[in-house]
Design an enzyme around this catalytic site. Sequence first.
Site, PDB file in Angstrom:
ATOM      1  N   ASN A  40      40.891  28.505  54.103  1.00 34.21           N
ATOM      2  CA  ASN A  40      41.602  29.513  54.010  1.00 34.21           C
ATOM      3  C   ASN A  40      43.157  29.221  53.212  1.00 34.21           C
ATOM      4  O   ASN A  40      43.587  28.020  53.523  1.00 34.21           O
ATOM      5  CB  ASN A  40      42.253  30.530  55.234  1.00 34.21           C
ATOM      6  CG  ASN A  40      42.909  31.791  54.796  1.00 34.21           C
ATOM      7  OD1 ASN A  40      42.409  32.540  53.700  1.00 34.21           O
ATOM      8  ND2 ASN A  40      44.083  32.065  55.406  1.00 34.21           N
ATOM      9  N   ASP A 100      45.155  32.093  60.953  1.00 34.32           N
ATOM     10  CA  ASP A 100      46.287  31.359  60.284  1.00 34.32           C
ATOM     11  C   ASP A 100      46.494  30.213  61.253  1.00 34.32           C
ATOM     12  O   ASP A 100      47.769  29.799  61.341  1.00 34.32           O
ATOM     13  CB  ASP A 100      47.545  32.190  59.996  1.00 34.32           C
ATOM     14  CG  ASP A 100      47.328  33.281  58.896  1.00 34.32           C
ATOM     15  OD1 ASP A 100      46.059  33.064  58.118  1.00 34.32           O
ATOM     16  OD2 ASP A 100      47.827  34.184  58.826  1.00 34.32           O
ATOM     17  N   LEU A 105      38.226  39.679  59.444  1.00 33.00           N
ATOM     18  CA  LEU A 105      37.837  38.452  60.284  1.00 33.00           C
ATOM     19  C   LEU A 105      36.626  37.736  60.056  1.00 33.00           C
ATOM     20  O   LEU A 105      35.693  38.590  59.775  1.00 33.00           O
ATOM     21  CB  LEU A 105      37.843  39.021  61.640  1.00 33.00           C
ATOM     22  CG  LEU A 105      39.223  38.854  62.472  1.00 33.00           C
ATOM     23  CD1 LEU A 105      38.969  39.100  63.927  1.00 33.00           C
ATOM     24  CD2 LEU A 105      39.778  37.204  62.405  1.00 33.00           C
ATOM     25  N   GLY A 138      40.701  38.187  42.873  1.00 32.42           N
ATOM     26  CA  GLY A 138      39.960  37.175  42.785  1.00 32.42           C
ATOM     27  C   GLY A 138      40.473  36.051  41.795  1.00 32.42           C
ATOM     28  O   GLY A 138      39.688  35.141  41.127  1.00 32.42           O
ATOM     29  N   LEU A 168      40.541  39.790  53.449  1.00 31.30           N
ATOM     30  CA  LEU A 168      41.164  40.365  54.325  1.00 31.30           C
ATOM     31  C   LEU A 168      40.513  40.900  55.625  1.00 31.30           C
ATOM     32  O   LEU A 168      40.957  41.782  56.506  1.00 31.30           O
ATOM     33  CB  LEU A 168      41.925  41.876  53.718  1.00 31.30           C
ATOM     34  CG  LEU A 168      42.587  41.636  52.514  1.00 31.30           C
ATOM     35  CD1 LEU A 168      43.072  42.804  51.856  1.00 31.30           C
ATOM     36  CD2 LEU A 168      43.674  40.508  52.952  1.00 31.30           C
ATOM     37  N   HIS A 186      46.725  30.674  52.343  1.00 27.88           N
ATOM     38  CA  HIS A 186      47.952  31.662  52.672  1.00 27.88           C
ATOM     39  C   HIS A 186      49.007  31.581  51.912  1.00 27.88           C
ATOM     40  O   HIS A 186      49.581  30.494  51.774  1.00 27.88           O
ATOM     41  CB  HIS A 186      48.014  31.184  54.347  1.00 27.88           C
ATOM     42  CG  HIS A 186      48.950  32.387  54.966  1.00 27.88           C
ATOM     43  ND1 HIS A 186      48.736  33.808  55.163  1.00 27.88           N
ATOM     44  CD2 HIS A 186      50.399  32.336  55.185  1.00 27.88           C
ATOM     45  CE1 HIS A 186      49.705  34.297  55.831  1.00 27.88           C
ATOM     46  NE2 HIS A 186      50.697  33.358  55.751  1.00 27.88           N
ATOM     47  N   ASN A 208      42.207  33.374  42.785  1.00 28.04           N
ATOM     48  CA  ASN A 208      41.944  32.130  43.497  1.00 28.04           C
ATOM     49  C   ASN A 208      40.621  31.593  43.037  1.00 28.04           C
ATOM     50  O   ASN A 208      40.110  30.483  42.964  1.00 28.04           O
ATOM     51  CB  ASN A 208      42.229  32.316  44.643  1.00 28.04           C
ATOM     52  CG  ASN A 208      43.901  31.885  45.054  1.00 28.04           C
ATOM     53  OD1 ASN A 208      44.318  30.785  44.763  1.00 28.04           O
ATOM     54  ND2 ASN A 208      44.540  32.982  45.491  1.00 28.04           N
ATOM     55  N   GLU A 220      49.262  28.657  44.176  1.00 26.83           N
ATOM     56  CA  GLU A 220      48.073  28.777  44.933  1.00 26.83           C
ATOM     57  C   GLU A 220      46.969  28.397  44.084  1.00 26.83           C
ATOM     58  O   GLU A 220      45.802  27.584  44.373  1.00 26.83           O
ATOM     59  CB  GLU A 220      47.716  29.998  45.312  1.00 26.83           C
ATOM     60  CG  GLU A 220      48.707  30.735  46.306  1.00 26.83           C
ATOM     61  CD  GLU A 220      48.346  31.945  46.748  1.00 26.83           C
ATOM     62  OE1 GLU A 220      47.182  32.406  47.120  1.00 26.83           O
ATOM     63  OE2 GLU A 220      49.268  32.745  46.967  1.00 26.83           O
TER      64      GLU A 220
HETATM   65  C1  GRF Z   1      46.796  35.312  47.240  1.00 21.16           C
HETATM   66  O1  GRF Z   1      48.014  35.595  47.497  1.00 21.16           O
HETATM   67  C2  GRF Z   1      46.191  34.989  48.452  1.00 21.16           C
HETATM   68  O2  GRF Z   1      46.814  34.057  49.004  1.00 21.16           O
HETATM   69  C3  GRF Z   1      46.099  36.223  49.296  1.00 21.16           C
HETATM   70  O3  GRF Z   1      45.599  36.996  48.708  1.00 21.16           O
HETATM   71  C4  GRF Z   1      46.404  36.759  47.307  1.00 21.16           C
HETATM   72  C5  GRF Z   1      45.538  37.615  46.126  1.00 21.16           C
HETATM   73  O4  GRF Z   1      44.580  36.633  45.901  1.00 21.16           O
HETATM   74  N1  GRF Z   1      45.473  35.878  50.683  1.00 21.16           N
HETATM   75  P1  GRF Z   1      43.317  36.591  44.792  1.00 21.16           P
HETATM   76  O5  GRF Z   1      43.860  36.913  43.471  1.00 21.16           O
HETATM   77  O6  GRF Z   1      42.374  37.740  45.069  1.00 21.16           O
HETATM   78  O7  GRF Z   1      42.636  35.440  44.797  1.00 21.16           O
END
Ligand code: GRF
Length: 225
Positions: free
Chosen positions: A104, A147, A89, A13, A87, A106, A15, A176
């Site tokens: 999203n 994607d 759908l 988490g 992770l 990526h 992001n 990111e």
């Molecule tokens: C990040 O690189 C995101 O783009 C990918 O998962 C990674 C981990 O993200 N899809 P987070 O620390 O859980 O936000």
Amino acid sequence: MTARIAVFASGGGTNLQAIIDHFHPRPEPAARVELVVASRPGIGALDRAAASGVARVTMRPAETPPGGLLRVLEEHRIDLIVLAGYLQLVPNDVIAQYHERVVNIHPALLPSFGGLGMYGIRVHQAVLESGARVSGATVHLVDDEYDRGRILSQWPVPVLRQDTPETLAARVLRVEHHLLPLTLEALLGERSPLEAADPVTFALRPADTADADDVAALLPSILAR
Ligand code: GRF
């Protein structure tokens, strides 16, 4: 009006934290995270939500009845969904109801290195195996294919000779954390990062790309121009 965001997460988490840190301290933010949807229990994203007083729910897809996720989103009056390290759908009913309102992030430059099975460290392994010298981060809208939705913003990250998948992942992740909140802000109508800068020109300046930390540090000021 402050948009109500739901962040979907499956991991640490970071992001999610970047979005909270960007919007929540402001007196009248363009958005606030009002709900975290975790695909499994015990993940860091849930702890981060708790620490910031954000409502949270764990919904394992296999155990969620049809329509269950959409109901929760409607109960929390969610305007925008952000998939941040999610992770799973997203069910079709949610995609249909939130058309053009699911975003999203990526960890590569789509449309390369995306699609089925391209997540986590595998993305960075594939980039290194390809010999590409530039990777990056992409924020895009989500439709019913992996994607493939409209790209909202991208930022390049250099691939260094000594990179492992882990070092490249860490460098991309730092970008990111800037790109995602700024893109959400732009999407909500405050600023357009795509009009504000030319990321490719920026990436090709050796002085900017030699030290990856500089790229992450410079991004906000360039987008703000
Ligand atoms: C990040 O690189 C995101 O783009 C990918 O998962 C990674 C981990 O993200 N899809 P987070 O620390 O859980 O936000």
